[in-house]
Scaffold this motif. Structure first.
Motif, PDB file in Angstrom:
ATOM      1  N   GLY A 192       0.826  -1.199   0.000  1.00 28.40           N
ATOM      2  CA  GLY A 192       0.000   0.000   0.000  1.00 28.40           C
ATOM      3  C   GLY A 192       0.861   1.250   0.000  1.00 28.40           C
ATOM      4  O   GLY A 192       2.072   1.205  -0.246  1.00 28.40           O
ATOM      5  N   GLU A 193       0.233   2.386   0.286  1.00 24.49           N
ATOM      6  CA  GLU A 193       0.902   3.677   0.243  1.00 24.49           C
ATOM      7  C   GLU A 193       1.305   4.159   1.639  1.00 24.49           C
ATOM      8  O   GLU A 193       0.552   3.989   2.602  1.00 24.49           O
ATOM      9  CB  GLU A 193      -0.022   4.726  -0.386  1.00 24.49           C
ATOM     10  N   LEU A 194       2.492   4.748   1.702  1.00 26.03           N
ATOM     11  CA  LEU A 194       2.939   5.438   2.904  1.00 26.03           C
ATOM     12  C   LEU A 194       2.914   6.945   2.641  1.00 26.03           C
ATOM     13  O   LEU A 194       3.299   7.397   1.562  1.00 26.03           O
ATOM     14  CB  LEU A 194       4.361   5.020   3.301  1.00 26.03           C
ATOM     15  N   ARG A 199       0.987   4.567   7.160  1.00 27.45           N
ATOM     16  CA  ARG A 199       0.049   3.952   6.231  1.00 27.45           C
ATOM     17  C   ARG A 199      -1.141   4.873   5.967  1.00 27.45           C
ATOM     18  O   ARG A 199      -1.684   5.492   6.888  1.00 27.45           O
ATOM     19  CB  ARG A 199      -0.447   2.618   6.805  1.00 27.45           C
ATOM     20  N   GLU A 200      -1.522   4.924   4.704  1.00 32.51           N
ATOM     21  CA  GLU A 200      -2.610   5.815   4.314  1.00 32.51           C
ATOM     22  C   GLU A 200      -3.407   5.168   3.180  1.00 32.51           C
ATOM     23  O   GLU A 200      -2.843   4.551   2.274  1.00 32.51           O
ATOM     24  CB  GLU A 200      -2.071   7.163   3.847  1.00 32.51           C
ATOM     25  N   GLY A 201      -4.730   5.261   3.253  1.00 30.72           N
ATOM     26  CA  GLY A 201      -5.566   4.742   2.181  1.00 30.72           C
ATOM     27  C   GLY A 201      -5.724   3.233   2.239  1.00 30.72           C
ATOM     28  O   GLY A 201      -5.625   2.601   3.295  1.00 30.72           O
ATOM     29  N   LEU A 202      -5.957   2.625   1.072  1.00 20.79           N
ATOM     30  CA  LEU A 202      -6.267   1.204   0.968  1.00 20.79           C
ATOM     31  C   LEU A 202      -4.994   0.361   0.861  1.00 20.79           C
ATOM     32  O   LEU A 202      -4.173   0.587  -0.023  1.00 20.79           O
ATOM     33  CB  LEU A 202      -7.151   0.955  -0.252  1.00 20.79           C
ATOM     34  N   TRP A 203      -4.862  -0.620   1.748  1.00 17.63           N
ATOM     35  CA  TRP A 203      -3.772  -1.595   1.710  1.00 17.63           C
ATOM     36  C   TRP A 203      -4.364  -2.964   1.406  1.00 17.63           C
ATOM     37  O   TRP A 203      -5.466  -3.290   1.861  1.00 17.63           O
ATOM     38  CB  TRP A 203      -3.027  -1.631   3.045  1.00 17.63           C
ATOM     39  N   LYS A 204      -3.630  -3.765   0.624  1.00 14.83           N
ATOM     40  CA  LYS A 204      -4.099  -5.086   0.241  1.00 14.83           C
ATOM     41  C   LYS A 204      -3.040  -6.124   0.589  1.00 14.83           C
ATOM     42  O   LYS A 204      -1.849  -5.848   0.597  1.00 14.83           O
ATOM     43  CB  LYS A 204      -4.388  -5.137  -1.263  1.00 14.83           C
ATOM     44  N   GLY A 205      -3.518  -7.343   0.875  1.00 16.53           N
ATOM     45  CA  GLY A 205      -2.571  -8.389   1.220  1.00 16.53           C
ATOM     46  C   GLY A 205      -3.158  -9.776   1.112  1.00 16.53           C
ATOM     47  O   GLY A 205      -4.324  -9.969   0.734  1.00 16.53           O
ATOM     48  N   SER A 215      -8.266  -0.277   5.314  1.00 14.63           N
ATOM     49  CA  SER A 215      -8.231   1.169   5.077  1.00 14.63           C
ATOM     50  C   SER A 215      -7.595   1.870   6.273  1.00 14.63           C
ATOM     51  O   SER A 215      -7.974   1.606   7.425  1.00 14.63           O
ATOM     52  CB  SER A 215      -9.643   1.705   4.848  1.00 14.63           C
ATOM     53  N   TYR A 216      -6.647   2.754   5.986  1.00 17.88           N
ATOM     54  CA  TYR A 216      -5.919   3.470   7.035  1.00 17.88           C
ATOM     55  C   TYR A 216      -6.043   4.974   6.856  1.00 17.88           C
ATOM     56  O   TYR A 216      -6.118   5.487   5.736  1.00 17.88           O
ATOM     57  CB  TYR A 216      -4.434   3.102   7.007  1.00 17.88           C
ATOM     58  N   VAL A 217      -6.051   5.693   7.982  1.00 15.90           N
ATOM     59  CA  VAL A 217      -5.954   7.138   8.017  1.00 15.90           C
ATOM     60  C   VAL A 217      -4.885   7.484   9.041  1.00 15.90           C
ATOM     61  O   VAL A 217      -5.007   7.132  10.222  1.00 15.90           O
ATOM     62  CB  VAL A 217      -7.289   7.815   8.397  1.00 15.90           C
ATOM     63  N   ASN A 218      -3.810   8.115   8.568  1.00 18.72           N
ATOM     64  CA  ASN A 218      -2.709   8.509   9.454  1.00 18.72           C
ATOM     65  C   ASN A 218      -2.193   7.332  10.274  1.00 18.72           C
ATOM     66  O   ASN A 218      -1.967   7.433  11.482  1.00 18.72           O
ATOM     67  CB  ASN A 218      -3.145   9.652  10.377  1.00 18.72           C
ATOM     68  N   ASP A 219      -2.030   6.179   9.632  1.00 12.50           N
ATOM     69  CA  ASP A 219      -1.471   4.964  10.220  1.00 12.50           C
ATOM     70  C   ASP A 219      -2.441   4.230  11.143  1.00 12.50           C
ATOM     71  O   ASP A 219      -2.064   3.244  11.772  1.00 12.50           O
ATOM     72  CB  ASP A 219      -0.179   5.253  10.976  1.00 12.50           C
ATOM     73  N   SER A 220      -3.672   4.688  11.259  1.00 17.88           N
ATOM     74  CA  SER A 220      -4.661   4.028  12.112  1.00 17.88           C
ATOM     75  C   SER A 220      -5.647   3.241  11.261  1.00 17.88           C
ATOM     76  O   SER A 220      -6.196   3.770  10.288  1.00 17.88           O
ATOM     77  CB  SER A 220      -5.414   5.052  12.961  1.00 17.88           C
TER      78      SER A 220
END
Length: 336
Positions: A192-194, A199-205, A215-220
Motif C-alpha cells: 500500500g501507500e505510505l 500507512r494511508e488509504g487502501l492496503w491489500k494483502g 483502510s488506514y488514516v494517518n497509520d490508524s
C-alpha cells in the motif's frame, strides 16, 4: 521482510505470551552440542532433512552467564546458506530467537537477501538493506528512536522507510512517501501507500489462505475485510482485528478452580522452588488446549495434576486475527 506483525501478538500486560515451541514439538535432533531443526516450505517443523526445504544448526557458545547461540540455516536441496546470526537464549524471552549484531539472509542462488543489525536488547538499529534475487537493491530502512519501553526502560526504535525500488531499479518510494510492499517467506504479503512514513488509504494483502483489504488514516486502521475462499466476507476494525483467546469461564474463576482442583501430597509441594508454578500451553484454532510446558524442576505429579485440571475445564474461545481463528499460547502461574 522476515517479520510479520499480522499473525500473532505478545500480550504482555495480560500475561499472554507466544512461546517458543519445545524440542518435541519442533522435531529437533541433537548432535553433541548442536541442535538441528528441519522445516518445510511454510516454515513448519518436519522430522528429517529428506522431507525438509531448509534446516538450521544451533550451536551454543560462551559461558552460562553470557551464553549466545550461533544460528545458521541452509537450503536443503543445495546445502547453501540461507541465514546467519547470533542470538540470546530463546527460552529466556519466550518469544523465539532474539538476534544481536548483524543478521544476514541469502537467496537460493547465493546472493544476499537482507542485512540487518540488532543491539544487545535485540532491537533493530542503524540501517537495514533488502535485495532482489538479481542483486539489485529493493529497500533501505533506517531505525529512529520512538521513546522508551514502559516495561524494561530501554530505548525503542521504529523503522523509517528511506527507499523502495522495483526489480528494475525504479523508485516507488522515497523518504517515507510512496508505494511499498512487504513480502514474507511463506508467500504472504501486504502492500500500500505510505505518507510521511505512515500507512494511508487502501492496503491489500494475502495471508492465512485469503486476500484482505484494510483502510488506514494517518497509520490508524479504520476498517478491514477478509475475502474467504467460500465467498464469505469477514469485516473487522481496530478493536476486533486481533482478539486474544479466552477461557470458558472468567479468568479469575478459571485460575481459582484449577488451584482448588490440584491434589498433590504436601511433601512434593515442599520440594518445589517458589510459591507458584508457571505453565504454558497452546490453544488451537478450535479452542482445544494442549502442548503443555513446564520448567524442568517441576515434579511430574504436579505437571499431571495441573494439566488435568486445565483440560477438564473445557474448550476456550480461540484467538482471532482479521476474523480468522488462530492458535495462540498462554502462560499462567498456579499457586500450590
Amino acid at each position: 521482510m522476515k517479520r510479520s506483525t499480522l499473525l500473532l501478538l505478545v500480550y504482555i500486560l495480560t500475561g499472554w505470551n507466544i512461546q517458543a515451541a519445545s524440542r518435541e514439538e519442533r522435531g529437533l535432533e541433537s548432535v553433541t552440542d548442536t541442535i538441528i531443526n528441519y522445516f518445510d516450505n511454510l516454515g513448519n517443523s518436519v522430522s528429517t532433512k529428506a522431507e525438509s526445504r531448509s534446516y538450521q544448526y544451533i550451536v551454543s557458545i560462551g559461558n552460562d552467564s553470557e551464553k549466545l547461540f550461533n544460528i545458521v540455516s541452509y537450503y536443503a536441496d543445495t546445502d547453501s546458506m540461507k541465514s546467519f546470526g547470533y542470538s540470546r537464549d530463546s527460552t529466556a524471552s519466550g518469544i523465539g530467537w532474539k538476534y544481536i549484531g548483524e543478521f544476514t539472509t541469502y537467496y537460493p542462488n547465493g546472493r544476499l537477501k537482507s542485512l540487518e543489525t540488532f543491539d544487545i536488547h535485540a532491537l533493530p538499529i542503524d540501517s537495514s538493506y533488502y535485495y532482489y534475487p538479481t542483486g539489485k537493491l529493493k529497500m533501505l530502512v533506517t531505525q529512529v528512536e520512538s521513546g522508551q519501553s514502559p516495561f524494561v526502560g530501554i530505548p525503542m526504535t521504529k523503522p523509517y522507510y528511506l527507499l523502495y525500488l522495483d526489480s528494475i531499479g525504479n523508485y516507488l518510494l522515497k523518504r517515507g512517501n510512496g508505494f511499498i510492499r512487504f513480502d514474507n517467506e511463506d508467500n504472504t504479503y501486504i502492500e500500500g501507500e505510505l505518507k510521511d512514513n505512515k500507512r494511508e488509504g487502501l492496503w491489500k494483502g494475502w495471508n492465512m489462505g485469503a486476500f484482505y483489504e484494510e483502510s488506514y488514516v494517518n497509520d490508524s486502521l479504520v476498517n478491514g475485510k477478509r475475502f474467504r475462499a467460500n465467498g464469505e466476507v469477514v469485516s473487522y476494525d481496530f478493536d476486533t482485528k486481533e482478539l486474544i483467546a479466552t477461557p470458558p469461564i472468567k479468568i479469575e474463576k478459571f485460575v481459582k478452580t484449577i488451584e482448588k482442583t490440584i491434589d498433590v501430597p504436601q511433601h512434593i509441594i515442599e520440594q518445589t522452588k517458589g510459591e507458584s508454578i508457571s505453565v504454558s500451553f497452546i490453544i488451537d484454532k478450535e479452542g482445544r488446549v494442549g502442548h503443555f510446558k513446564y520448567n524442568e524442576d517441576v515434579h511430574y505429579k504436579i505437571r499431571i495434576e495441573i494439566t488435568k485440571a486445565i483440560e477438564n475445564l473445557g474448550k476456550w474461545n480461540p484467538g482471532r486475527v482479521q476474523g480468522e481463528p488462530v492458535a495462540i499460547s498462554y502462560t499462567m502461574s498456579v499457586r500450590l
